[in-house]
Write a protein that holds these residues in place. Structure first.
Motif, mmCIF file in Angstrom:
data_model
loop_
_atom_site.group_PDB
_atom_site.id
_atom_site.type_symbol
_atom_site.label_atom_id
_atom_site.label_comp_id
_atom_site.label_asym_id
_atom_site.label_seq_id
_atom_site.Cartn_x
_atom_site.Cartn_y
_atom_site.Cartn_z
ATOM 1 N N PRO A 285 44.106 48.459 42.412
ATOM 2 C CA PRO A 285 44.139 47.297 41.527
ATOM 3 C C PRO A 285 44.565 46.062 42.319
ATOM 4 O O PRO A 285 45.361 46.154 43.251
ATOM 5 N N THR B 9 34.981 51.022 37.484
ATOM 6 C CA THR B 9 36.076 50.457 38.257
ATOM 7 C C THR B 9 37.415 50.884 37.675
ATOM 8 O O THR B 9 38.337 51.270 38.398
ATOM 9 N N THR B 10 37.530 50.830 36.360
ATOM 10 C CA THR B 10 38.766 51.256 35.709
ATOM 11 C C THR B 10 39.062 52.723 36.025
ATOM 12 O O THR B 10 40.183 53.089 36.397
ATOM 13 N N LYS C 29 33.743 49.720 33.651
ATOM 14 C CA LYS C 29 34.205 51.053 33.248
ATOM 15 C C LYS C 29 34.502 51.921 34.462
ATOM 16 O O LYS C 29 35.589 52.500 34.596
ATOM 17 N N LEU D 286 43.984 44.332 32.129
ATOM 18 C CA LEU D 286 43.746 45.479 31.257
ATOM 19 C C LEU D 286 45.079 46.114 30.844
ATOM 20 O O LEU D 286 45.897 46.464 31.687
ATOM 21 N N LYS E 55 41.224 43.713 38.671
ATOM 22 C CA LYS E 55 40.576 44.133 39.909
ATOM 23 C C LYS E 55 39.497 43.137 40.272
ATOM 24 O O LYS E 55 38.685 42.751 39.424
ATOM 25 N N PHE F 82 34.237 48.186 26.283
ATOM 26 C CA PHE F 82 34.422 47.247 27.386
ATOM 27 C C PHE F 82 33.336 46.201 27.383
ATOM 28 O O PHE F 82 32.182 46.487 27.109
ATOM 29 N N PHE G 133 48.040 51.553 31.531
ATOM 30 C CA PHE G 133 47.616 50.423 32.360
ATOM 31 C C PHE G 133 48.396 49.206 31.894
ATOM 32 O O PHE G 133 48.421 48.916 30.698
ATOM 33 N N VAL H 92 37.703 43.697 36.446
ATOM 34 C CA VAL H 92 38.572 44.158 35.363
ATOM 35 C C VAL H 92 39.649 43.093 35.234
ATOM 36 O O VAL H 92 40.204 42.656 36.238
#
Ligand SMILES: Nc1ncnc2c1ncn2[C@@H]1O[C@H](COP(=O)(O)OP(=O)(O)OP(=O)(O)O)[C@@H](O)[C@H]1O
Ligand SMILES: [Mg+2]
Lengths: 393, 260, 354
Positions: C58, C47-48, C45, C25, C13, C210, C8, C22
């Motif tokens: 993203p 979302t990642t 989390k 990241l 996001k 996170f 990443f 996010v």
């Protein structure tokens, strides 16, 4: 997510296009016909142009008379004078004759036309006729919308109610509204106890009773109207039965009466009232009533203060549905009603089929749509936008 | 009190069903006289229905139009319902209202509009025009029925399908459709019934020779009331019973599924 | 073959265009590792994970898999296995058909599909259940099927979003062992999302903690537990006592009452405010007089927990200082109201700038 939306759009687009192209645009076009005024400009472009410059005082210039004669003659030759004749005659009876006289004599008319036209038909010597022609130059007119409310515009442009003996449509709308409200009231009154009773039945019986309501719901309006047409014949089963029971001495005329229309409409629309009420009442379980009883409410109080308010959304939905379907109904009244029992839909059909008067058909459609739209809006407001159940008719 | 309520209900249900029962009985009448109770039973009016050219033709037309309408309405309606459910955008409610507007528009207005607009493009009086007209009024029922079953569809199944390698359309076909078919079938039945029973739009949109069963019935009633009409009415009535049965079976199935 | 499987790079996001769920990241996922994303609810989390799987785009940044950008590749072409919290098994297909789904999409020959389905079923210890419908399985069995389905097409990477969240404790532990075994057997890279810290500690090679859309710390279980990078990590993983303090000199801190010796991080000048974190199990009870940071503390409350006792004590000016007393031998449990002599080894004291 963007991809998902693209897919969603691709899935929705075909139907949206279909509904747009074959429903929304046609309805829009039709409604526009209620105000469109194109016949004069299309058939008499030059006359129209000259009249546009006329101040409306006295009579128009000679050029207008000459252009009218020439263009009317040409239109008759080309067989496209019918729409214009009808348009003018609709606004003022007699103008069809006046126009056709000029058109037929166009070649033979001598100058000055300002004298030969009135000689042929006196109406061409009247300022009113020319004012009417001037105002009919388009592109829009309130003529049809006004006429559908029994009003008209004087040559001077004022809106005025038609004389009583020429009034027709206010009565029609009042009749449509009256019949629909009566039918709605009867349906609600009959449906409410039935829905409540079915909701209170035990399992196998509740399903049986509901099926008995669904059977007429699923069978077509035409089939059921036809059934009444057969039953209500002078020599038909209803008359026969009533005579056999000694309630009638001689057969009576039932077809073609207001009674027959209301009877058929109630029969056709009753399931639409029962089903929404039943589905609301089914969700109200007895614990509410038991809770009310434990709080000391007696029978009538329990009904009035608990059951009735809770079942009201169903009543509203069912009543609105019946009204909506009734107000636009064509089939049932057309089959069992007489000329004086017909509702708006029948007149729209007649204007399309028999009179080929699109302006009036469109104007009546516009008012009918406004009535149903108002009803849908009212229900949305009252129910806070709860989605409407399916309906057929 | 309760007895009175049940008696009233029975009377109203009787009122709802009696006319249809009478028509069914009268259609077996041995003579042209329509009296109850019938003096004997005969199938002569059914024979007439099955042999008279215009009734046969009308039946054929009705079924051709109904099948075409059902196919078109089911396909487009199902796709649109899935799209409405999947999409994440604003104005969905407005879109749904637009797509289901034909449901609340008086049929006579729809018929007038179609008659006018379709004749502008040469569609009135054609089979295509008739199918299009029927599809417009039938498709909202498909959209509503499919949307209803989609409420119970778990959208993560689509994500799962994608993670397993299925492209969007195969995923719809292999995962969404098999899970919502009762709704699709219910919508299709409703579309078929709507088309088969449709009368007002047909009256205006059909060409001079395009008689469907309802149109033929109406024309015959106006002309001369023969029991053949009752045979036709009975058959149409029976077909609606079949549709009712089908839709109820689907509903029971869905209820059983939900209970699981 | 590099050691990095996924990368990443500055990925952000936002769903609404304003708040970043996010934020910037940067993360490298190593080939074959078991990485856990751990954090409180709403920390980003899922979302990642969903950005990695391709179900969310993203807003900024890039994601690469095997060195190739995948953030523009549609999810169905990423070849990443996903296990969903609610299993997401297709209800209209049998267990075997569910397992065959990714293979038939990839046009694997029928005979091979049969073989691989059987192998997958025995891998998750469900042989013979292929003919069942998912609804006919228990929750644990369904999750095993979901795991097998995500693995059967041999993806290099498998994502698991709280796969055990809906199961009871015993089943959860059983499946944790199962997942560890499968991870070791197959050598596949796994990214696992959970908000259960003990699960993260049990399973992971590395843990990414996170909070508010950012990685607070990335490291082994031991590293994040024993040397938390900041107060959030210290507080989120395991219990800790937090005491506000002021730096006295290079080795000493002043507490609300009294002072103590500690190893200070760089850059804390005398007079600066600090935050002290002490794990309850590192507090020595009944310590010798000469022990470091020894002091008397009164027991306020005792909670008996079987394998240990939890003591709430009055110390350093507060009455909510917790200590754990392991029950290595049967014997007396301290009574509330008694005073104990406690000590805190210097290594057990973590100091953060406040
Ligand atoms: N589709 C969405 N639209 C708008 N906001 C969303 C969406 N999905 C998640 N969010 C928001 O993004 C933030 C992070 O959500 P995410 O699901 O990534 O958290 P999480 O760490 O997985 O939490 P949990 O442990 O509760 O699953 C939350 O505040 C959430 O409300
Ligand atoms: Mg999550």
């Amino acid at each position: 997510m963007r991809r998902t939306n693209l897919l969603a759009a691709a899935l929705i687009a075909p139907l949206l296009l279909l509904i747009l192209g074959s429903f929304l645009v046609p309805v829009g076009l039709t409604l526009f016909r209620a105000v469109a005024d194109r016949e004069v400009v299309a058939t008499l472009p030059e006359t129209s142009a000259i009249l546009a410059g006329w101040d409306g005082e006295g009579l128009p210039p000679e050029a207008a008379f000459a252009a009218l004669a020439r263009e009317a003659g040409a239109a008759l030759q080309a067989r496209r004078i019918g729409d214009l004749a009808q348009r003018l005659n609709f606004e003022r009876t007699g103008l069809r004759t006046a126009l056709l006289r000029v058109a037929r004599a166009a070649d033979r008319l001598a100058a000055p036309h300002a004298q030969s036209l009135p000689a042929l038909d006196a109406r061409w010597g009247e300022r009113e006729t020319w004012l009417l022609l001037q105002r009919a130059g388009g592109p829009t007119t309130a003529l049809y919308l006004l006429r559908a409310m029994d009003a008209t515009r004087t040559p001077q442009g004022e809106v005025r109610a038609l004389p009583v003996e020429e009034r027709l449509y206010r009565t029609l709308f009042l009749r449509t509204l009256g019949i629909s409200l009566l039918v709605t009231a009867l349906c609600v009154l009959l449906a409410y106890p039935v829905a409540a009773a079915i909701a209170g039945l035990r399992p196998p019986w509740s399903a049986v009773a509901l099926t008995l309501v669904l059977i007429p719901f699923w069978s077509s309006v035409l089939v059921r109207s036809t059934a009444w047409f057969v039953l209500l014949q002078r020599e038909g089963p209803v008359n026969g039965a009533l005579q056999a029971l000694g309630m009638l001495e001689a057969p009576v005329q039932m077809l073609g009466t207001r009674f027959a229309v209301v009877l058929a409409l109630v029969h056709v629309l009753l399931p639409f009232a029962i089903l929404p009420m039943h589905s609301v009442m089914k969700g109200l379980d007895g614990t509410f009533l038991r809770a009310a009883a434990s709080l000391g409410a007696n029978g009538p109080q329990r009904f009035l203060r608990v059951w009735l308010p809770l079942s009201l959304p169903g009543v509203l939905a069912g009543g609105a549905m019946v009204f909506l379907l009734s107000v636009g109904m064509y089939t049932a009244p057309a089959l069992v009603g007489g000329d004086r029992d017909q509702m708006v839909a029948w007149f729209i059909a007649n204007f399309m089929n028999r009179d080929v008067n699109w302006g009036m058909a469109a104007a009546l459609s516009a008012y009918l749509l406004a009535m149903t739209g108002a009803m849908v809006g009212l229900v949305r407001v009252l129910t806070g936008g709860v989605a409407q159940a399916g309906l057929r008719g | 009190m309760r007895a009175a309520l049940l008696l009233f209900t029975a009377l109203v249900l009787g009122f709802l069903l009696a006319p249809m029962a009478a028509v069914v009985l009268l259609s077996f009448s041995p003579t042209e006289l329509m009296v109850l109770p019938p003096r004997g039973l005969s199938l002569r009016w059914y024979e007439a229905f099955l042999t008279e050219g215009r009734w046969v033709l009308a039946t054929r037309n009705s079924f051709v139009v109904a099948f075409a309408t059902t196919a078109l309405a089911t396909l487009l309606g199902t796709a649109a319902a899935i799209g409405l459910q999947l999409g994440r955008f604003r104005g969905k409610a407005v879109l749904l209202t637009l797509l289901t507007l034909p449901m609340v528009t008086p049929y006579i207005v729809t018929a007038a509009a179609m008659f006018f607009a379709y004749s502008l493009v040469g569609l009135s009086g054609s089979l295509a025009g008739l199918v299009l007209g029927h599809t417009v009024v039938a498709v909202p029922f498909v959209v509503v029925a499919v949307l209803a079953t989609l409420q119970g569809f778990d959208a993560t199944l689509l994500r799962a399908a994608a993670s397993l390698g299925a492209a969007p359309l195969p995923a719809l076909w292999r995962v969404v459709v098999p899970n919502i078919w009762p709704g699709i079938a219910a919508g299709a039945i409703f579309a078929f019934a709507t088309s088969l029973d449709e009368f007002v739009i047909t009256l205006f949109l059909a060409g001079p020779g395009q008689f469907t069963l309802p149109r033929q019935m109406y024309a015959s009633v106006r002309e001369f009331l023969s029991p053949t009409i009752l045979a036709a009415a009975t058959l149409l009535f029976l077909s609606s019973l079949v549709f009712l049965l089908g839709s109820e079976l689907l509903r029971l199935r869905a209820a059983r599924r939900a209970a699981r | 073959m590099t050691a990095t499987l996924v990368r990443f790079d500055g990925v952000s996001k936002s769903y609404d265009g304003r708040t970043r769920v996010v934020a910037e990241l940067d993360l490298e996922i190593r080939r074959g590792e078991f990485l856990t994303l751990l954090g409180p609810s709403g920390s980003g989390k899922t979302t990642t994970l969903m950005m990695l799987a391709g179900f969310e785009d993203p807003t900024a940044g890039s994601i690469t898999l095997e060195g190739a950008r995948i953030d523009t590749v549609p999810p169905h072409r990423r070849n990443i296995g996903v296990v969903f919290q609610n299993y997401a098994l297709f209800p209209h297909l049998s267990v075997a058909e569910n397992l065959a789904f990714p293979l038939s999409i990839r046009r694997v020959p029928r005979a091979e599909i049969g073989r691989r389905v059987a192998a997958a079923l025995s891998m998750v210890r469900l042989p013979g259940l292929g003919g069942r419908r998912p609804q006919q399985l228990s929750g644990g069995q369904q999750q095993r099927v979901a795991l097998a389905r995500a693995l059967i097409f041999n993806p290099p990477l498998v994502l698991l979003d709280e796969p055990l969240g809906a199961l009871d404790k015993q089943l959860r532990e059983e499946l944790q062992a199962e997942i560890r075994r499968i991870h070791a057997e197959l050598g596949v890279t796994m990214v696992y999302v959970t908000h259960d810290q003990s699960e993260a500690l049990t399973l992971s090679d590395r843990i990414a903690v996170f909070d508010q859309g950012r990685i607070q710390q990335l490291g082994t279980a031991q590293a994040v537990y024993e040397t938390p990078a900041n107060p959030f990590v210290a507080g989120f993983i395991g219990e800790n006592n937090r005491l506000p303090a002021t730096v006295l000199d290079a080795t000493r801190l002043r507490l609300a009452e009294g002072s103590m010796l500690a190893t200070l991080p760089h850059g804390l000048q005398a007079g600066a405010a600090a935050l002290v974190s002490i794990r309850p199990e590192r507090v020595l009870l009944e310590a010798a007089e000469a022990a470091p940071n020894a002091a008397a503390a009164r027991v306020e409350e005792v909670v008996y927990l079987g394998d240990h006792c939890r003591l709430r004590m009055a110390w350093a000016g507060r009455t909510d200082f917790f200590a754990k007393l392991p029950r290595q031998q049967a014997g007396q449990v301290p009574q509330a109201g008694t005073t104990l002599r406690i000590a805190i080894p210097e290594a057990a004291i973590i100091v953060f700038p406040a």
